[in-house]
Design a protein around this motif. Structure first.
Motif, PDB file in Angstrom:
ATOM      1  N   ILE A   5     116.323  18.212  90.005  1.00  0.00           N
ATOM      2  CA  ILE A   5     116.068  18.551  91.405  1.00  0.00           C
ATOM      3  C   ILE A   5     115.767  20.047  91.480  1.00  0.00           C
ATOM      4  N   ASP A   6     114.752  20.384  92.270  1.00  0.00           N
ATOM      5  CA  ASP A   6     114.250  21.760  92.343  1.00  0.00           C
ATOM      6  C   ASP A   6     114.767  22.392  93.626  1.00  0.00           C
ATOM      7  N   THR A   7     115.995  22.866  93.588  1.00  0.00           N
ATOM      8  CA  THR A   7     116.602  23.459  94.781  1.00  0.00           C
ATOM      9  C   THR A   7     117.839  24.248  94.377  1.00  0.00           C
ATOM     10  N   VAL A  25     118.944  20.580  87.074  1.00  0.00           N
ATOM     11  CA  VAL A  25     118.528  21.343  88.261  1.00  0.00           C
ATOM     12  C   VAL A  25     117.627  22.493  87.814  1.00  0.00           C
ATOM     13  N   THR A  26     116.584  22.750  88.598  1.00  0.00           N
ATOM     14  CA  THR A  26     115.803  23.976  88.407  1.00  0.00           C
ATOM     15  C   THR A  26     115.928  24.813  89.675  1.00  0.00           C
ATOM     16  N   THR A  27     115.962  26.115  89.468  1.00  0.00           N
ATOM     17  CA  THR A  27     115.984  27.042  90.607  1.00  0.00           C
ATOM     18  C   THR A  27     114.962  28.123  90.316  1.00  0.00           C
ATOM     19  N   ASN A  28     114.684  28.921  91.298  1.00  0.00           N
ATOM     20  CA  ASN A  28     113.882  30.130  91.081  1.00  0.00           C
ATOM     21  C   ASN A  28     114.305  31.138  92.148  1.00  0.00           C
ATOM     22  N   PRO A  29     113.876  32.386  92.036  1.00  0.00           N
ATOM     23  CA  PRO A  29     114.330  33.396  93.002  1.00  0.00           C
ATOM     24  C   PRO A  29     114.001  33.022  94.449  1.00  0.00           C
ATOM     25  N   SER A  30     112.868  32.353  94.673  1.00  0.00           N
ATOM     26  CA  SER A  30     112.514  31.967  96.046  1.00  0.00           C
ATOM     27  C   SER A  30     113.500  30.918  96.578  1.00  0.00           C
ATOM     28  N   LEU A  31     113.879  29.976  95.729  1.00  0.00           N
ATOM     29  CA  LEU A  31     114.804  28.917  96.172  1.00  0.00           C
ATOM     30  C   LEU A  31     116.197  29.502  96.445  1.00  0.00           C
ATOM     31  N   MET A  32     116.605  30.484  95.643  1.00  0.00           N
ATOM     32  CA  MET A  32     117.911  31.130  95.876  1.00  0.00           C
ATOM     33  C   MET A  32     117.864  31.874  97.223  1.00  0.00           C
ATOM     34  N   VAL A  86     117.644  29.442  80.224  1.00  0.00           N
ATOM     35  CA  VAL A  86     117.064  30.692  80.715  1.00  0.00           C
ATOM     36  C   VAL A  86     115.590  30.468  81.039  1.00  0.00           C
ATOM     37  N   LYS A  87     115.265  30.706  82.313  1.00  0.00           N
ATOM     38  CA  LYS A  87     113.897  30.473  82.779  1.00  0.00           C
ATOM     39  C   LYS A  87     113.119  31.789  82.677  1.00  0.00           C
ATOM     40  N   VAL A  88     112.020  31.742  81.939  1.00  0.00           N
ATOM     41  CA  VAL A  88     111.263  32.955  81.591  1.00  0.00           C
ATOM     42  C   VAL A  88     109.804  32.764  82.008  1.00  0.00           C
ATOM     43  N   PRO A 132     104.610  23.329  83.928  1.00  0.00           N
ATOM     44  CA  PRO A 132     103.339  23.448  84.658  1.00  0.00           C
ATOM     45  C   PRO A 132     103.587  23.130  86.133  1.00  0.00           C
ATOM     46  N   PHE A 133     103.002  23.959  87.021  1.00  0.00           N
ATOM     47  CA  PHE A 133     103.226  23.810  88.470  1.00  0.00           C
ATOM     48  C   PHE A 133     102.107  22.937  89.056  1.00  0.00           C
ATOM     49  N   ILE A 134     102.337  21.656  89.137  1.00  0.00           N
ATOM     50  CA  ILE A 134     101.232  20.775  89.525  1.00  0.00           C
ATOM     51  C   ILE A 134     100.872  20.879  91.009  1.00  0.00           C
ATOM     52  N   GLY A 135     101.860  21.015  91.862  1.00  0.00           N
ATOM     53  CA  GLY A 135     101.574  21.109  93.303  1.00  0.00           C
ATOM     54  C   GLY A 135     100.745  22.336  93.640  1.00  0.00           C
ATOM     55  N   ARG A 136     101.062  23.451  92.983  1.00  0.00           N
ATOM     56  CA  ARG A 136     100.329  24.692  93.297  1.00  0.00           C
ATOM     57  C   ARG A 136      98.888  24.622  92.783  1.00  0.00           C
ATOM     58  N   LEU A 137      98.655  23.852  91.710  1.00  0.00           N
ATOM     59  CA  LEU A 137      97.267  23.637  91.270  1.00  0.00           C
ATOM     60  C   LEU A 137      96.543  22.765  92.287  1.00  0.00           C
ATOM     61  N   ALA A 166     107.285  18.735  84.425  1.00  0.00           N
ATOM     62  CA  ALA A 166     106.335  18.792  85.540  1.00  0.00           C
ATOM     63  C   ALA A 166     107.044  19.403  86.752  1.00  0.00           C
ATOM     64  N   ALA A 167     106.576  20.592  87.158  1.00  0.00           N
ATOM     65  CA  ALA A 167     107.234  21.318  88.249  1.00  0.00           C
ATOM     66  C   ALA A 167     106.296  21.434  89.437  1.00  0.00           C
ATOM     67  N   SER A 168     106.847  21.948  90.533  1.00  0.00           N
ATOM     68  CA  SER A 168     106.080  22.018  91.774  1.00  0.00           C
ATOM     69  C   SER A 168     105.609  20.616  92.166  1.00  0.00           C
ATOM     70  N   VAL A 169     106.456  19.645  91.837  1.00  0.00           N
ATOM     71  CA  VAL A 169     106.234  18.259  92.283  1.00  0.00           C
ATOM     72  C   VAL A 169     106.522  18.233  93.783  1.00  0.00           C
ATOM     73  N   ARG A 170     105.664  17.577  94.527  1.00  0.00           N
ATOM     74  CA  ARG A 170     105.819  17.628  95.982  1.00  0.00           C
ATOM     75  C   ARG A 170     106.200  16.283  96.591  1.00  0.00           C
ATOM     76  N   HIS A 171     105.875  15.176  95.888  1.00  0.00           N
ATOM     77  CA  HIS A 171     106.059  13.855  96.524  1.00  0.00           C
ATOM     78  C   HIS A 171     106.182  12.770  95.453  1.00  0.00           C
ATOM     79  N   MET A 186     110.592  15.665  85.315  1.00  0.00           N
ATOM     80  CA  MET A 186     109.948  16.143  86.547  1.00  0.00           C
ATOM     81  C   MET A 186     111.004  16.860  87.362  1.00  0.00           C
ATOM     82  N   THR A 187     110.586  17.924  88.059  1.00  0.00           N
ATOM     83  CA  THR A 187     111.498  18.556  89.005  1.00  0.00           C
ATOM     84  C   THR A 187     110.822  18.648  90.358  1.00  0.00           C
ATOM     85  N   GLY A 188     111.541  18.214  91.378  1.00  0.00           N
ATOM     86  CA  GLY A 188     110.974  18.207  92.720  1.00  0.00           C
ATOM     87  C   GLY A 188     112.079  18.245  93.752  1.00  0.00           C
TER      88      GLY A 188
HETATM   89  O1  G3P Z   1     109.792  24.424  89.927  1.00  0.00           O
HETATM   90  C1  G3P Z   1     108.754  25.179  90.463  1.00  0.00           C
HETATM   91  C2  G3P Z   1     108.768  25.079  91.912  1.00  0.00           C
HETATM   92  O2  G3P Z   1     109.915  25.663  92.434  1.00  0.00           O
HETATM   93  C3  G3P Z   1     107.584  25.506  92.649  1.00  0.00           C
HETATM   94  O3  G3P Z   1     107.450  24.566  93.633  1.00  0.00           O
HETATM   95  O4  G3P Z   1     106.714  23.675  95.764  1.00  0.00           O
HETATM   96  O5  G3P Z   1     107.119  26.151  95.479  1.00  0.00           O
HETATM   97  O6  G3P Z   1     105.152  25.060  94.411  1.00  0.00           O
HETATM   98  P1  G3P Z   1     106.548  24.884  94.912  1.00  0.00           P
END
Ligand code: G3P
Length: 218
Positions: A5-7, A25-32, A86-88, A132-137, A166-171, A186-188
């Protein structure tokens, strides 16, 4: 196929964990930031809180962009909890750091991957996961799923052990298509997991079963 889960939202992480199908779980600075988690101590504590909810890998992203800084930050993150990955970012210094972490037994997730060439470099450096960020592509009229398929072929050609995350999964259709292609993970958002539950014929069928039961057992 692993489901992450990406949150950074603890309630959503708990809900996915309770469903029994969560692998990490995946996180990133924006999600935090979205959860209002700021300040280094709070951020580190939040990672530990997440690790205490789930059983699997938890990606924690470095902020540094130079080799020494990434290594220092990454080692501190890895020391927090055995589940931390560690996410790099996919930059030159990041690739060097991934190789360092790989040589020192620290798990990594190479993030912000948008091309097969970048995916190849991440695997050569020994990344545990490559995202790979599929949603952003898709957002810029590029085919995110086609990239997943390309990388799958390349990794299979050489038996690379780096897992395609597979990241940036949207649906839900992203999830299903990634499963067809053979993404390892997959992370979404929570909705991309719980959405898989839904089918109107399930609801109609259950209503009918329960109504028929009630008729026969009044
Ligand atoms: O895991 C990467 C993800 O956080 C980016 O997702 O929806 O911001 O493109 P999104």
């Amino acid at each position: 196929m692993k489901f992450f889960i990406d949150t950074a939202n603890l309630d959503q992480i708990r809900e996915a964990q309770e469903l029994g199908v969560l692998d990490g779980v995946t996180t990133n600075p924006s999600l935090m930031a979205k959860e209002g988690i700021t300040g280094q101590n709070n951020i580190l504590k939040h990672y530990v809180d997440i690790c205490n909810i789930v059983d699997g890998d938890v990606s924690a992203e470095v902020i540094a962009t130079d080799f020494d800084g990434i290594v220092k930050e990454g080692e501190a993150l890895a020391d927090l909890h055995p589940q931390i990955v560690v996410k790099v970012p996919m930059i030159k210094e990041g690739v060097k750091a991934i190789k360092y972490f790989s040589d020192h037994g620290i798990k990594t997730n190479c993030t912000l991957v948008f091309s097969s060439g970048q995916a190849l470099l991440a695997a050569k450096a020994g990344a545990t996961y490559m995202s790979p960020f599929i949603g952003r592509l898709d957002d810029i009229s590029s085919d995110g799923l086609e990239l997943i398929a390309d990388i799958r072929e390349i990794y299979d050609n050489y038996g690379f052990e780096t897992q395609i995350l597979a990241a940036s999964v949207r649906h839900t259709m992203h999830v299903i298509e990634c499963a067809h292609i053979g993404a390892d993970v997959m992370t979404g958002p929570l909705s991309s997991i719980t959405g898989l539950l839904k089918h109107p014929l399930t609801d109609i069928g259950l209503d009918k079963f329960l109504a028929d039961y009630r008729k026969g057992n009044q």
